[in-house]
Design a protein around this motif. Structure first.
Motif, PDB file in Angstrom:
ATOM      1  N   LEU A  51      22.674  79.743  51.155  1.00 51.33           N
ATOM      2  CA  LEU A  51      22.414  78.449  50.522  1.00 51.33           C
ATOM      3  C   LEU A  51      21.336  77.673  51.273  1.00 51.33           C
ATOM      4  O   LEU A  51      20.466  77.061  50.661  1.00 51.33           O
ATOM      5  N   VAL A  52      21.381  77.722  52.589  1.00 50.42           N
ATOM      6  CA  VAL A  52      20.363  77.055  53.400  1.00 50.42           C
ATOM      7  C   VAL A  52      19.008  77.721  53.184  1.00 50.42           C
ATOM      8  O   VAL A  52      17.994  77.046  52.981  1.00 50.42           O
ATOM      9  N   SER A  53      18.974  79.054  53.191  1.00 50.00           N
ATOM     10  CA  SER A  53      17.691  79.759  53.035  1.00 50.00           C
ATOM     11  C   SER A  53      17.059  79.504  51.663  1.00 50.00           C
ATOM     12  O   SER A  53      15.841  79.518  51.533  1.00 50.00           O
ATOM     13  N   LYS A  54      17.882  79.230  50.654  1.00 48.57           N
ATOM     14  CA  LYS A  54      17.383  78.945  49.303  1.00 48.57           C
ATOM     15  C   LYS A  54      17.100  77.463  49.086  1.00 48.57           C
ATOM     16  O   LYS A  54      16.686  77.057  47.999  1.00 48.57           O
ATOM     17  N   GLY A  55      17.377  76.639  50.110  1.00 52.30           N
ATOM     18  CA  GLY A  55      17.142  75.208  49.984  1.00 52.30           C
ATOM     19  C   GLY A  55      18.198  74.472  49.178  1.00 52.30           C
ATOM     20  O   GLY A  55      17.989  73.328  48.770  1.00 52.30           O
ATOM     21  N   ARG A  56      19.335  75.105  48.931  1.00 45.38           N
ATOM     22  CA  ARG A  56      20.401  74.476  48.137  1.00 45.38           C
ATOM     23  C   ARG A  56      21.423  73.749  49.006  1.00 45.38           C
ATOM     24  O   ARG A  56      22.315  73.094  48.483  1.00 45.38           O
ATOM     25  N   LEU A  57      21.296  73.875  50.321  1.00 44.79           N
ATOM     26  CA  LEU A  57      22.176  73.197  51.256  1.00 44.79           C
ATOM     27  C   LEU A  57      21.362  72.796  52.470  1.00 44.79           C
ATOM     28  O   LEU A  57      20.582  73.599  52.985  1.00 44.79           O
ATOM     29  N   THR A  58      21.530  71.557  52.906  1.00 49.52           N
ATOM     30  CA  THR A  58      20.867  71.061  54.099  1.00 49.52           C
ATOM     31  C   THR A  58      21.936  70.704  55.115  1.00 49.52           C
ATOM     32  O   THR A  58      22.912  70.023  54.785  1.00 49.52           O
ATOM     33  N   LEU A  59      21.759  71.181  56.323  1.00 50.00           N
ATOM     34  CA  LEU A  59      22.706  70.902  57.401  1.00 50.00           C
ATOM     35  C   LEU A  59      22.043  70.014  58.441  1.00 50.00           C
ATOM     36  O   LEU A  59      20.818  69.901  58.465  1.00 50.00           O
ATOM     37  N   ASP A  60      22.844  69.449  59.331  1.00 46.92           N
ATOM     38  CA  ASP A  60      22.307  68.555  60.357  1.00 46.92           C
ATOM     39  C   ASP A  60      21.727  69.292  61.563  1.00 46.92           C
ATOM     40  O   ASP A  60      21.276  68.669  62.516  1.00 46.92           O
TER      41      ASP A  60
END
Length: 139
Positions: A51-60
């Protein structure tokens, strides 16, 4: 002991303190955390990274660091994908989610007799059909 298995999004919501988690889900998680009985499928860290690699989730922070911290929280246990769970994910009864990760999560919950906390409507419907114990994660 009441085993609880968190769907990937429920895990992220919990760790990010997201108010999307409904009070019943929070209560079930807290009760199981005290018993060190909150489970997470080994596929969930992969799902978060995807999800992070696809830009669908951003973490701190960096996803590797986030996952490392998130799987080391006391009371949460990473449940491996055993050969039995892998095979069971291909033999689930009824109409089940087509997504392989969700099939593995459902098979893990069934194999362990755990309550699956999810907001995925297909998994909730699967529970309503009697194939899985589910609790709606969201409000």
């Amino acid at each position: 002991m009441s085993l609880v298995l968190l769907d990937t999004h429920a895990w992220v919501w919990l760790l990010n303190g997201d108010p999307k988690l409904n009070p019943k889900a929070v209560k079930a998680i807290e009760r199981s955390l005290s018993e060190e009985a909150v489970l997470l499928s080994a596929i969930s860290p992969w799902e978060v990274a995807m999800l992070v690699s696809k830009g669908r989730l951003t973490l701190d922070r960096d996803v590797g660091e986030w996952v490392g911290t998130a799987v080391s929280i006391t009371g949460i246990r990473l449940e491996p994908i055993s050969p039995e769970i892998a095979v069971a994910s291909t033999r689930l009864p009824g109409n089940i989610h087509p997504d392989p990760a969700d099939r593995l999560i459902a098979a893990t919950a069934r194999h362990l007799g755990a309550l699956l906390i999810t907001d995925d409507q297909l998994l909730l419907d699967y529970g309503t059909a009697g194939h899985l114990k589910t609790l709606k994660a969201g409000r």
